[in-house]
Design an enzyme around this catalytic site. Structure first.
Site, PDB file in Angstrom:
ATOM      1  N   SER A   1       1.158  -1.379  -0.103  1.00 18.41           N
ATOM      2  CA  SER A   1      -0.016   0.073   0.333  1.00 18.41           C
ATOM      3  C   SER A   1       0.911   1.250   0.203  1.00 18.41           C
ATOM      4  O   SER A   1       1.287   1.562  -0.814  1.00 18.41           O
ATOM      5  CB  SER A   1      -1.021  -0.433   1.456  1.00 18.41           C
ATOM      6  OG  SER A   1      -1.653   0.958   1.022  1.00 18.41           O
TER       7      SER A   1
ATOM      8  N   ASP B   1       9.904   5.418 -10.421  1.00 23.83           N
ATOM      9  CA  ASP B   1       9.426   6.089 -11.071  1.00 23.83           C
ATOM     10  C   ASP B   1      10.719   7.107 -11.498  1.00 23.83           C
ATOM     11  O   ASP B   1      10.485   7.778 -12.811  1.00 23.83           O
ATOM     12  CB  ASP B   1       8.235   6.541 -11.591  1.00 23.83           C
ATOM     13  CG  ASP B   1       7.195   5.591 -11.478  1.00 23.83           C
ATOM     14  OD1 ASP B   1       7.971   4.274 -11.488  1.00 23.83           O
ATOM     15  OD2 ASP B   1       6.453   5.564 -11.752  1.00 23.83           O
TER      16      ASP B   1
ATOM     17  N   LYS C   1      -0.929  -3.930  -3.186  1.00 24.62           N
ATOM     18  CA  LYS C   1      -1.992  -3.506  -2.442  1.00 24.62           C
ATOM     19  C   LYS C   1      -1.769  -2.308  -3.583  1.00 24.62           C
ATOM     20  O   LYS C   1      -1.712  -1.493  -2.466  1.00 24.62           O
ATOM     21  CB  LYS C   1      -1.886  -3.496  -1.271  1.00 24.62           C
ATOM     22  CG  LYS C   1      -3.598  -2.930  -0.033  1.00 24.62           C
ATOM     23  CD  LYS C   1      -4.714  -3.323  -1.107  1.00 24.62           C
ATOM     24  CE  LYS C   1      -5.203  -2.495   0.307  1.00 24.62           C
ATOM     25  NZ  LYS C   1      -6.038  -0.763   0.059  1.00 24.62           N
TER      26      LYS C   1
END
Length: 421
Positions: free
Chosen positions: A316, A327, A341
């Site tokens: 999560s 990224d 999740k």
């Protein structure tokens, strides 16, 4: 009655310490509480309405949701317990382990602030969709479960002699939770073998950030920061840790998110802003495609190299942070595949003092990756051998030391990066 945006909970599976906490982030109860107490059917309809308006899957798992409303409102309910059972039946039709109903006692447990004291053994658990197994997402560091050797991906087979086959997640949480000083017996399955644990419950005070600065030969000073949960005070503690590192002129950071089950959305965003100076951090997308983006705001505290440690218990909010850092090529992610999740829950109080967690959106990394059920793939995959794992299971104090094989790998990679500068 719903929580504010700051209170969106990520990873709202179930904490067997007392469940995920959201107090202080906008929870408000209906003023018509007495009316609902006398009208169980109204409570059933209230829950249906919330799911109808907010649930992330507009197909409702292929169910005719309007027909379901008619079916349940045509029933007669003698008391609230019958209404609660009907509500749980409705939730089950969605086949979403994160979308759930809580009676007043269960909901009260959920309202314990994440920065406060909890009681129990200290694990976060989830129910797998495909197998119906109740599994450990991760133990919370320093808790009785952590010290006993419970690990991520353990399957809970029995609780105090009762099989968990067909057991609801909330029922498992209620059985594991209890008064400090009492014990619970848990049988888990790990790698095809069963292991029996008897664990004494305790009062648990969670300190989300643990940091230290080490001097490494040839590398200089390095700050190791272990973040165990994205709670209400995690961002403030992380900020102080980074400021301490910058003041001490460290050459880089090792951020340990292993076995971190997640927590609050705003906490992960605030921490990401301490490492990323500009660009998108995460976006949430609801069922009609409306996107809300959270971005950096030019307040990064450091530009030093970062190595992030993750594993199957990193879920999560941990995946939001590691995904954003990956990224933006701001950090090197090391370890094993994360939990996967990628859904957002809103926790809502209902009219009679009960509550529900409803899945309202999914989140995407800055590059648009949907990691639900997939997770984050590390830049450097390092799977510890059984003997290496055993070292940490036997002595948890060795986590984040040179005897921790993944930590040792992180030091090696950080050394290479610093040498190139």
């Amino acid at each position: 009655m719903s929580i504010t945006k700051r209170g969106l909970v990520l990873g709202t599976t179930a904490l067997a310490v007392s469940s995920v906490a959201v107090t202080g982030f906008g929870l408000r109860f209906s003023q018509s509480q007495a009316f609902f107490q006398d009208s169980p059917k109204e409570l059933v309809d209230e829950v249906w309405q919330v799911i109808n308006r907010k649930y992330v899957d507009a197909t409702f798992n292929g169910q005719d949701w309007r027909k379901i409303r008619t079916e349940y409102l045509d029933r007669q309910y003698g008391d609230k317990e019958q209404a609660y059972e009907a509500i749980r039946e409705m939730h089950k039709k969605l086949n979403d382990p994160y979308n759930r109903f809580m009676n007043p006692e269960e909901f009260k447990s959920m309202q314990i602030d994440t920065s406060g004291e909890l009681t129990g053994i200290g694990i976060q658990i989830s129910k797998e969709e495909q197998t119906d197994n109740i599994v450990v997402i991760s133990p919370i560091e320093g808790t009785p479960a952590f010290k006993a050797g419970i690990t991520s991906k353990d399957i809970i087979r029995e609780i105090d002699g009762k099989s968990t086959k067909g057991m609801e997640l909330n029922d498992a949480v209620s059985m594991i939770r209890g008064k400090p000083g009492t014990s619970v017996n848990i049988v888990i399955e790990r790698d095809g073998k069963t292991i029996d644990f008897t664990i004494t419950r305790a009062t648990i005070e969670i300190h989300p950030v643990r940091a230290r600065i080490d001097t490494n030969n040839g590398l200089g000073k390095v700050e190791y920061v272990r973040l165990v949960q994205f709670s209400g005070n995690a961002a403030q503690e992380m900020k102080q840790a980074i400021l301490d590192g910058e003041k001490d002129n460290v050459t880089g950071y090792i951020l340990d998110l292993r076995s971190n089950p997640g927590g609050l959305l705003y906490s992960s965003v605030e921490i990401a802003r301490m490492f990323i100076n500009e660009g998108k951090i995460v976006s949430t997308v609801d069922r009609v495609g409306e996107t809300e983006a959270h971005s950096a705001n030019g307040t990064a505290l450091t530009n030093k190299p970062i190595i992030v440690l993750v594993d199957g218990g990193s879920a999560s909010a941990s995946e939001i942070l590691s995904g954003a850092l990956q990224d933006h090529k701001r950090a090197t992610i090391v370890g094993t595949q994360t939990f996967g999740k990628g859904l957002v829950q809103s926790v809502r109080g209902l009219g009679d003092g009960s509550g529900m967690a409803v899945t309202i959106a999914k989140y995407l990394t800055p590059d648009g990756r949907d990691i639900n059920k997939h997770g984050i793939t590390p830049d450097v995959v390092y799977e510890m051998s059984d003997p290496e794992k055993e070292i940490l299971i036997k002595d948890r104090e060795k986590v984040g030391t040179i005897e921790d094989a993944q930590f040792k790998k992180a030091i090696e990679i950080l050394s290479q990066q610093v040498a190139k500068k």
